[in-house]
Motif scaffolding. Structure first.
Motif, PDB file in Angstrom:
ATOM      1  N   UNK A  62       1.108  -1.157   0.052  1.00  0.00           N
ATOM      2  CA  UNK A  62       0.057  -0.107  -0.116  1.00  0.00           C
ATOM      3  C   UNK A  62       0.774   1.348   0.032  1.00  0.00           C
ATOM      4  N   UNK A  63       2.170   1.143   0.077  1.00  0.00           N
ATOM      5  CA  UNK A  63       3.145   2.438   0.370  1.00  0.00           C
ATOM      6  C   UNK A  63       4.415   2.031  -0.228  1.00  0.00           C
ATOM      7  N   UNK A  64       5.192   3.003  -0.776  1.00  0.00           N
ATOM      8  CA  UNK A  64       6.524   2.593  -1.247  1.00  0.00           C
ATOM      9  C   UNK A  64       7.384   3.846  -1.108  1.00  0.00           C
ATOM     10  N   UNK A  65       8.586   3.572  -0.970  1.00  0.00           N
ATOM     11  CA  UNK A  65       9.746   4.588  -0.594  1.00  0.00           C
ATOM     12  C   UNK A  65      10.962   4.271  -1.730  1.00  0.00           C
ATOM     13  N   UNK A  66      11.325   5.305  -2.109  1.00  0.00           N
ATOM     14  CA  UNK A  66      12.496   5.182  -3.133  1.00  0.00           C
ATOM     15  C   UNK A  66      13.481   5.914  -2.230  1.00  0.00           C
ATOM     16  N   UNK A  67      14.683   5.194  -1.821  1.00  0.00           N
ATOM     17  CA  UNK A  67      15.529   5.801  -1.037  1.00  0.00           C
ATOM     18  C   UNK A  67      16.946   5.319  -1.230  1.00  0.00           C
ATOM     19  N   UNK A  68      18.034   6.337  -0.944  1.00  0.00           N
ATOM     20  CA  UNK A  68      19.394   5.991  -1.218  1.00  0.00           C
ATOM     21  C   UNK A  68      20.332   7.458  -1.027  1.00  0.00           C
ATOM     22  N   UNK A  69      21.436   7.139  -1.446  1.00  0.00           N
ATOM     23  CA  UNK A  69      22.291   8.395  -1.300  1.00  0.00           C
ATOM     24  C   UNK A  69      22.813   9.066  -2.585  1.00  0.00           C
ATOM     25  N   UNK A  92      -3.640   4.774   7.517  1.00  0.00           N
ATOM     26  CA  UNK A  92      -3.496   3.610   8.140  1.00  0.00           C
ATOM     27  C   UNK A  92      -2.207   3.555   8.786  1.00  0.00           C
ATOM     28  N   UNK A  93      -1.450   4.678   8.796  1.00  0.00           N
ATOM     29  CA  UNK A  93       0.163   4.744   9.526  1.00  0.00           C
ATOM     30  C   UNK A  93       1.048   4.464   8.464  1.00  0.00           C
ATOM     31  N   UNK A  94       0.884   4.129   7.254  1.00  0.00           N
ATOM     32  CA  UNK A  94       1.964   3.341   6.340  1.00  0.00           C
ATOM     33  C   UNK A  94       3.122   4.612   6.005  1.00  0.00           C
ATOM     34  N   UNK A  95       2.457   5.740   5.695  1.00  0.00           N
ATOM     35  CA  UNK A  95       3.504   6.767   5.353  1.00  0.00           C
ATOM     36  C   UNK A  95       4.407   7.355   6.546  1.00  0.00           C
ATOM     37  N   UNK A  96       3.768   7.343   7.884  1.00  0.00           N
ATOM     38  CA  UNK A  96       4.626   7.468   8.857  1.00  0.00           C
ATOM     39  C   UNK A  96       5.720   6.639   9.231  1.00  0.00           C
ATOM     40  N   UNK A  97       5.305   5.231   9.051  1.00  0.00           N
ATOM     41  CA  UNK A  97       6.119   4.161   9.416  1.00  0.00           C
ATOM     42  C   UNK A  97       7.220   4.154   8.371  1.00  0.00           C
ATOM     43  N   UNK A  98       6.857   4.221   7.184  1.00  0.00           N
ATOM     44  CA  UNK A  98       8.002   4.229   6.038  1.00  0.00           C
ATOM     45  C   UNK A  98       9.131   5.401   6.064  1.00  0.00           C
ATOM     46  N   UNK A  99       8.408   6.593   6.559  1.00  0.00           N
ATOM     47  CA  UNK A  99       9.317   7.543   6.507  1.00  0.00           C
ATOM     48  C   UNK A  99      10.444   7.393   7.521  1.00  0.00           C
ATOM     49  N   UNK A 100       9.849   7.045   8.699  1.00  0.00           N
ATOM     50  CA  UNK A 100      10.554   6.715   9.705  1.00  0.00           C
ATOM     51  C   UNK A 100      11.729   5.547   9.541  1.00  0.00           C
ATOM     52  N   UNK A 101      11.342   4.477   8.814  1.00  0.00           N
ATOM     53  CA  UNK A 101      12.126   3.434   8.401  1.00  0.00           C
ATOM     54  C   UNK A 101      13.379   4.009   7.630  1.00  0.00           C
ATOM     55  N   UNK A 103      14.555   7.212   7.045  1.00  0.00           N
ATOM     56  CA  UNK A 103      15.393   7.943   7.914  1.00  0.00           C
ATOM     57  C   UNK A 103      16.634   7.202   8.737  1.00  0.00           C
ATOM     58  N   UNK A 104      15.929   6.072   9.278  1.00  0.00           N
ATOM     59  CA  UNK A 104      16.782   5.281  10.065  1.00  0.00           C
ATOM     60  C   UNK A 104      18.069   4.756   9.386  1.00  0.00           C
ATOM     61  N   UNK A 105      17.409   4.065   8.283  1.00  0.00           N
ATOM     62  CA  UNK A 105      18.441   3.434   7.224  1.00  0.00           C
ATOM     63  C   UNK A 105      19.283   4.388   6.748  1.00  0.00           C
ATOM     64  N   UNK A 106      19.009   5.449   6.326  1.00  0.00           N
ATOM     65  CA  UNK A 106      19.969   6.577   5.650  1.00  0.00           C
ATOM     66  C   UNK A 106      20.877   7.151   6.634  1.00  0.00           C
ATOM     67  N   UNK A 107      20.537   7.114   8.039  1.00  0.00           N
ATOM     68  CA  UNK A 107      21.280   7.545   8.948  1.00  0.00           C
ATOM     69  C   UNK A 107      22.541   6.512   9.139  1.00  0.00           C
TER      70      UNK A 107
END
Length: 309
Positions: A62-69, A92-101, A103-107
């Motif tokens: 139900x949600x996606x994130x493209x993340x990287x450096x 449903x909280x998907x956006x908040x959870x995927x953003x937090x995840x 950010x943690x991975x990028x850190x």
């Protein structure tokens, strides 16, 4: 009914199609296919640490994130996380959870700054600002109906200019890489980029499954490419230009308009019915070109930035 966030499994057809389905629903102005999702993961530069995430509920993505450096930036420590949730699955909280995840991975990867796009709508801007993101530059998504009669007439080609296609450079695409590198370095943006790796460009850009070399028009002067518009198609009736650029020494001659007009006419003749493009809100010359063609703004995104830690 619990939402979980995990890495995408690109080799899994359901994951790749689910990722593409959410992107098409959330951002209908961008092309996305299961094949392009798999390709992007497989051919990302290793220094980008490109790790797409999915938010899943009861087996449904139900949600996606493209993340990287931003590995090609001269300034280290800059990351990106573009998050999209299916319009029918929000709240449903998907956006908040995927953003937090993300950010943690990028850190963990050493990023100190995160850039993220959000639609210029009250709910989306509030979502970003609540999580510490500050608004930066804006960009427009534009759409053009390619129905007959909506395009300007074909433009005359100057005597010293030859119009070719990217397919004509199949044996040696390096001149197109050099033109792409020059024009990309002048493109407005928050993160400066330096396109220097030819072999990676071949694998990530030249061989991309959405790139349509036959519809990509190139203006050539004295055997050298000096302007181009890169066409993408999704195997259906949707056409998009991902980049249009002119070499610095040839700007002001209307070559961007020339190559784009040629590509659009050929796309319409090939049966494509919708054309899409993107435009930085501050790039007035290109916005004027797109307006001349009849493109209309379909949506606007605002790039947001957050400092981690």
């Amino acid at each position: 009914m619990t939402v979980i966030v995990r890495d995408i499994r690109p080799e899994n057809s359901a994951d790749a199609e689910g990722f593409a389905r959410v992107r098409r629903a959330a951002v209908p102005f961008m092309l996305a296919t299961a094949e392009s999702v798999r390709f992007d993961v497989a051919h990302a530069h290793p220094d980008a640490h490109y790790r797409p995430l999915v938010a899943e509920q009861d087996g449904e993505i139900i949600g996606t994130a493209q993340m990287g450096i931003a590995y090609d930036s001269p300034e280290p420590g800059q990351g990106f996380a573009n998050v999209y949730v299916h319009p029918e699955r929000r709240g449903r909280g998907a956006g908040s959870l995927i953003v937090r995840t993300a950010e943690e991975r990028l850190a963990e990867l050493g990023a100190h700054t995160v850039y993220s796009w959000a639609f210029d709508e009250p709910a989306n801007r509030a979502f970003a600002e609540k999580r510490g993101y500050r608004p930066s530059r804006s960009a427009h998504f534009l759409r053009l109906d390619l129905a007959p009669g909506t395009l300007p007439s074909p433009l005359p080609t100057p005597a010293d200019v030859e119009l070719r296609t990217a397919a004509d450079f199949a044996d040696d695409p390096r001149p197109l890489f050099e033109l792409d590198a020059e024009t990309s370095s002048d493109e407005p943006g928050d993160i400066d980029a330096e396109l220097t790796d030819y072999e990676h460009w071949l694998n990530e850009t030249w061989k991309h499954p959405l790139l349509n070399r036959e519809l990509t028009t190139v203006a050539v002067v004295d055997g050298r490419p000096v302007a181009f518009t890169a066409a993408r198609t999704d195997g259906g009736t949707r056409y998009a230009t991902g980049m249009t650029g002119t070499a610095r020494a040839y700007r002001g001659r209307g070559l961007a308009k020339l190559v784009k007009n040629d590509s659009l006419h050929r796309a319409r003749a090939a049966g494509f019915t919708e054309a899409f493009t993107g435009n930085d809100a501050e790039n007035a010359p290109m916005l004027a070109v797109n307006t001349w063609f009849g493109y209309e703004i379909g949506a606007t995104e605002v790039r947001h930035v957050r400092t981690l830690g």
